[in-house]
Design a protein around this motif. Structure first.
Motif, PDB file in Angstrom:
ATOM      1  N   ALA A  53      -0.890   7.396   8.038  1.00 43.07           N
ATOM      2  CA  ALA A  53      -0.074   6.617   7.078  1.00 43.07           C
ATOM      3  C   ALA A  53       0.159   7.918   5.846  1.00 43.07           C
ATOM      4  CB  ALA A  53      -0.903   5.616   6.603  1.00 43.07           C
ATOM      5  N   GLN A  55       3.933   4.238   4.313  1.00 44.76           N
ATOM      6  CA  GLN A  55       4.553   4.301   5.600  1.00 44.76           C
ATOM      7  C   GLN A  55       3.435   4.463   6.653  1.00 44.76           C
ATOM      8  OE1 GLN A  55       8.278   6.442   6.238  1.00 44.76           O
ATOM      9  NE2 GLN A  55       8.425   5.732   8.252  1.00 44.76           N
ATOM     10  N   VAL A  56       3.352   3.574   7.505  1.00 43.95           N
ATOM     11  CA  VAL A  56       2.396   3.532   8.659  1.00 43.95           C
ATOM     12  C   VAL A  56       3.006   3.932  10.188  1.00 43.95           C
ATOM     13  CG1 VAL A  56       0.489   2.454   9.948  1.00 43.95           C
ATOM     14  CG2 VAL A  56       0.914   1.842   7.525  1.00 43.95           C
ATOM     15  N   SER A  71       7.936   1.505  12.349  1.00 42.04           N
ATOM     16  CA  SER A  71       6.961   2.152  11.324  1.00 42.04           C
ATOM     17  C   SER A  71       6.702   1.025  10.249  1.00 42.04           C
ATOM     18  CB  SER A  71       7.329   3.306  11.051  1.00 42.04           C
ATOM     19  OG  SER A  71       6.488   4.049   9.984  1.00 42.04           O
TER      20      SER A  71
END
Length: 205
Positions: free
Chosen positions: A149, A175-176, A189
């Motif tokens: 992330a 944001q992963v 995502s």
């Protein structure tokens, strides 16, 4: 992407100096420093999250002077707190609070983001569907995935954001990136608002 708080420097702070810097800048966060030193960062939300401690450059005329920059995130007010401390005199020289300054995520914040994703029923369903599409197998536990992330702000992706994601930057978001153990990246995502404690949307690749 997660970042260790022990920043690299030509002449970095010693472990004792790191502890001193945090104690001078934010005494209540000393336990967080100890937890990270032992790689035991819990997946919980701290009101103050210790982000970074690093040696501050000094003038050539003061070679023995040891200054440190200490950065923390205040989740109560969505502000980054920057303190400068003098390790020689054991003083906090100055402190400022800044909005819209988002330093890299800590290991603790990465763990929180991952936990929020897997605790969200709708999000988990989408991840399971994507995992099934890629591998043909059933996703039963988070350990079957690799997770990375990095800090997300609205200027990272100004178009296609829903109302909930529009606060990212002012609030602290991640944001992963999800991928399998053999490095196949998911086509979705998740965006996680760490300040609000929720998944705001998915970005499709």
């Amino acid at each position: 992407m997660s970042q260790n708080i022990f920043a690299k420097d030509l002449d970095p702070l010693s472990p004792a100096e790191l502890s001193q810097a945090v104690s001078l800048a934010a005494p209540e966060q000393t336990t967080q420093l100890a937890a990270r030193s032992a790689a035991q960062a819990p997946a919980v939300a701290h009101e103050l999250e210790l982000l970074l401690v690093e040696r501050r450059p000094v003038d050539k005329e003061q070679p023995g002077k040891r200054l440190a920059d200490v950065y923390s995130y205040d989740y109560r007010n969505d502000e980054t707190i920057h303190s400068i401390v003098d390790l020689n005199t054991q003083e906090r020289l100055e402190t400022e609070r800044v909005q819209n300054l988002q330093l890299p995520l800590t290991a603790n914040e990465l763990a929180r983001a991952s936990k929020l994703i897997f605790n969200d029923a709708e999000q988990l369903s989408q991840i399971q569907t994507e995992y099934k599409r890629i591998t043909g197998q059933t996703l039963l536990k988070p350990e079957q995935l690799e997770v990375k992330a990095f800090v997300f702000t609205t200027d990272t992706l100004p178009e296609g954001l829903n109302a909930a994601s529009q606060h990212c930057g002012i609030q602290r978001c991640a944001q992963v990136l999800l991928y399998t153990h053999d490095s196949v990246v998911f086509e979705i995502s998740p965006i996680v608002n760490l300040s609000a404690g929720l998944v705001t949307q998915n970005i499709s690749f």
